[in-house]
Write a protein that holds these residues in place. Sequence first.
Motif, short mmCIF file in Angstrom:
data_model
loop_
_atom_site.label_atom_id
_atom_site.label_comp_id
_atom_site.label_asym_id
_atom_site.label_seq_id
_atom_site.Cartn_x
_atom_site.Cartn_y
_atom_site.Cartn_z
N PHE A 1 0.82 -1.21 0.00
CA PHE A 1 0.00 0.00 0.00
C PHE A 1 0.86 1.26 0.00
CE2 PHE A 1 -3.65 -2.51 2.05
CZ PHE A 1 -4.29 -2.67 0.82
N HIS A 2 1.99 1.22 0.69
CA HIS A 2 2.89 2.37 0.69
C HIS A 2 3.44 2.62 -0.72
CE1 HIS A 2 5.74 5.35 1.92
NE2 HIS A 2 6.79 4.59 1.69
N ALA A 3 3.77 1.55 -1.43
CA ALA A 3 4.24 1.70 -2.81
C ALA A 3 3.15 2.30 -3.69
CB ALA A 3 4.68 0.34 -3.36
N VAL A 4 1.90 1.89 -3.48
CA VAL A 4 0.79 2.44 -4.25
C VAL A 4 0.63 3.93 -3.97
CG1 VAL A 4 -1.71 2.37 -4.61
CG2 VAL A 4 -0.43 0.23 -4.37
N VAL A 5 0.73 4.31 -2.70
CA VAL A 5 0.64 5.73 -2.34
C VAL A 5 1.71 6.54 -3.08
CG1 VAL A 5 0.82 7.43 -0.49
CG2 VAL A 5 -0.37 5.29 -0.08
N CYS A 6 2.93 6.04 -3.09
CA CYS A 6 4.04 6.75 -3.74
C CYS A 6 3.82 6.89 -5.24
CB CYS A 6 5.35 6.03 -3.46
SG CYS A 6 5.84 6.00 -1.72
N ILE A 7 3.23 5.88 -5.87
CA ILE A 7 2.96 5.95 -7.30
C ILE A 7 1.87 6.97 -7.60
CG2 ILE A 7 2.06 4.65 -9.27
CD1 ILE A 7 3.43 2.15 -8.02
N VAL A 8 0.80 6.96 -6.80
CA VAL A 8 -0.27 7.93 -6.99
C VAL A 8 0.24 9.35 -6.70
CG1 VAL A 8 -2.62 8.59 -6.35
CG2 VAL A 8 -1.98 6.19 -6.39
N PHE A 9 1.11 9.45 -5.68
CA PHE A 9 1.71 10.74 -5.36
C PHE A 9 2.53 11.26 -6.53
CE2 PHE A 9 5.28 13.18 -3.48
CZ PHE A 9 4.55 14.23 -2.93
N LEU A 10 3.22 10.36 -7.23
CA LEU A 10 3.99 10.76 -8.41
C LEU A 10 3.07 11.32 -9.50
CD1 LEU A 10 6.53 10.88 -10.16
CD2 LEU A 10 6.23 8.45 -10.68
N LYS A 11 1.90 10.72 -9.68
CA LYS A 11 0.95 11.22 -10.66
C LYS A 11 0.49 12.62 -10.30
CE LYS A 11 -2.23 8.48 -12.31
NZ LYS A 11 -1.82 8.34 -13.71
N VAL A 12 0.27 12.86 -9.01
CA VAL A 12 -0.14 14.20 -8.58
C VAL A 12 0.99 15.20 -8.83
CG1 VAL A 12 -0.77 15.61 -6.58
CG2 VAL A 12 -1.78 13.35 -6.87
N CYS A 13 2.21 14.82 -8.49
CA CYS A 13 3.35 15.72 -8.68
C CYS A 13 3.51 16.12 -10.14
CB CYS A 13 4.64 15.06 -8.18
SG CYS A 13 4.77 14.95 -6.39
N SER B 1 11.67 16.23 -11.62
CA SER B 1 11.40 16.73 -10.27
C SER B 1 10.32 15.91 -9.59
CB SER B 1 10.98 18.20 -10.31
OG SER B 1 12.01 19.01 -10.86
N SER B 2 9.34 15.46 -10.35
CA SER B 2 8.27 14.64 -9.79
C SER B 2 8.79 13.31 -9.29
CB SER B 2 7.18 14.42 -10.84
OG SER B 2 6.60 15.63 -11.24
N VAL B 3 9.68 12.69 -10.06
CA VAL B 3 10.25 11.41 -9.65
C VAL B 3 11.09 11.59 -8.38
CG1 VAL B 3 11.88 9.59 -10.28
CG2 VAL B 3 10.23 10.44 -11.96
N VAL B 4 11.89 12.65 -8.34
CA VAL B 4 12.71 12.92 -7.15
C VAL B 4 11.81 13.13 -5.92
CG1 VAL B 4 14.31 14.55 -6.07
CG2 VAL B 4 14.64 13.86 -8.45
N ALA B 5 10.73 13.90 -6.11
CA ALA B 5 9.81 14.17 -5.00
C ALA B 5 9.17 12.89 -4.50
CB ALA B 5 8.74 15.17 -5.44
N SER B 6 8.76 12.02 -5.41
CA SER B 6 8.11 10.78 -5.00
C SER B 6 9.09 9.83 -4.31
CB SER B 6 7.48 10.09 -6.21
OG SER B 6 8.46 9.72 -7.16
N LEU B 7 10.35 9.82 -4.76
CA LEU B 7 11.35 8.98 -4.10
C LEU B 7 11.66 9.49 -2.70
CD1 LEU B 7 13.82 8.28 -7.06
CD2 LEU B 7 12.14 6.72 -6.05
N LEU B 8 11.74 10.81 -2.55
CA LEU B 8 11.93 11.37 -1.22
C LEU B 8 10.74 11.06 -0.32
CD1 LEU B 8 13.47 14.88 -2.07
CD2 LEU B 8 14.64 12.90 -1.07
N PHE B 9 9.56 11.12 -0.91
CA PHE B 9 8.35 10.77 -0.16
C PHE B 9 8.40 9.31 0.27
CE2 PHE B 9 3.98 9.29 0.13
CZ PHE B 9 3.36 10.29 0.86
N ALA B 10 8.88 8.44 -0.60
CA ALA B 10 8.92 7.00 -0.32
C ALA B 10 9.84 6.65 0.83
CB ALA B 10 9.33 6.24 -1.58
N VAL B 11 10.97 7.37 0.93
CA VAL B 11 11.99 7.01 1.93
C VAL B 11 11.96 7.92 3.15
CG1 VAL B 11 13.47 6.12 0.10
CG2 VAL B 11 13.79 8.47 0.88
N HIS B 12 11.09 8.92 3.18
CA HIS B 12 11.08 9.85 4.30
C HIS B 12 10.77 9.13 5.61
CE1 HIS B 12 10.48 13.40 6.72
NE2 HIS B 12 10.83 14.16 5.69
N PRO B 13 11.59 9.32 6.65
CA PRO B 13 11.40 8.58 7.91
C PRO B 13 10.10 8.90 8.64
CG PRO B 13 13.10 10.28 8.13
CD PRO B 13 12.79 10.17 6.67
#
Length: 264
Positions: free
Chosen positions: A133-145, A153-165
């Motif tokens: 589900f976390h991976a799905v959130v990150c993918i949908v977040f990438l679409k929004v970005c 920039s969108s890919v970088v933002a989504s990757l930072l979102f994926a790994v943010h503690p």
Amino acid sequence: MPFVSQDLFLYPLNHAHKATLIKDQLQRVNTVEKMAYVSPKEIALIIGVVAACYWNSLFCGFVFDDVSAILDNKDLHPSTPLKKLFLNDFWGTPMSEERSHKSYRPLTVLTFRLNYLFSELNAVSYHLLNVFFHAVVCIVFLKVCKIFLDSRSSVVASLLFAVHPIHTEAVTGVVGRAELLSSIFFLAAFLSYTRSKGPENTIVWTPIALTVFLVAVATLCKEQGITVVGICCVYEVFMAQGYTTACCDQSPGYTITTASVYKV
């Protein structure tokens, strides 16, 4: 000299202007759809990063609130009628009782019940679904970005979102699934709303109806899902209605970012 109405001269201009507006609106809709496209490579990259960060959470077992929400919750058992999920709170206590926590998240509890149906109390399956589900959130977040930022920039933002503690608790704790599910439908509702504007500022009702449905689902996963309505209002005022157009035309560039934070 006979009088000639000015409308005869204005009509071609107005008609051409109207045609231009319709063309611009159609181009805007097509642009939004193209910008929100996520390639298979980007999906694979996000899944790989999420898996690398959270694979060790599969062996965490049940901790803290997981005990009350999973181990002690009778609503997960097949013998409990499904309607109880919609009458009880997140912890299995009837909403009508004073001791109820009043956390109404029946759709999240339903996913716990599905886990129990296939693996009973094997914690690995619960954590594995959370990571998914976390991976799905990150993918949908990438679409929004991609609606607001360029692709890189969108890919970088989504990757930072994926790994943010800050997301660790939501992903590694089984009860954090409420945030994960709510975020999926939160972002999906916003994406649907961005497609609700047609030519000449007309309303496309199918995305609106889908947005209402997704907001309801997000809210039934966790209460904070209802806040996407405010995000859609902000988008309508500052983006869809074009109140930022003048500012954007005068400046060399502008960036609008959006985020879905699990913990509120």
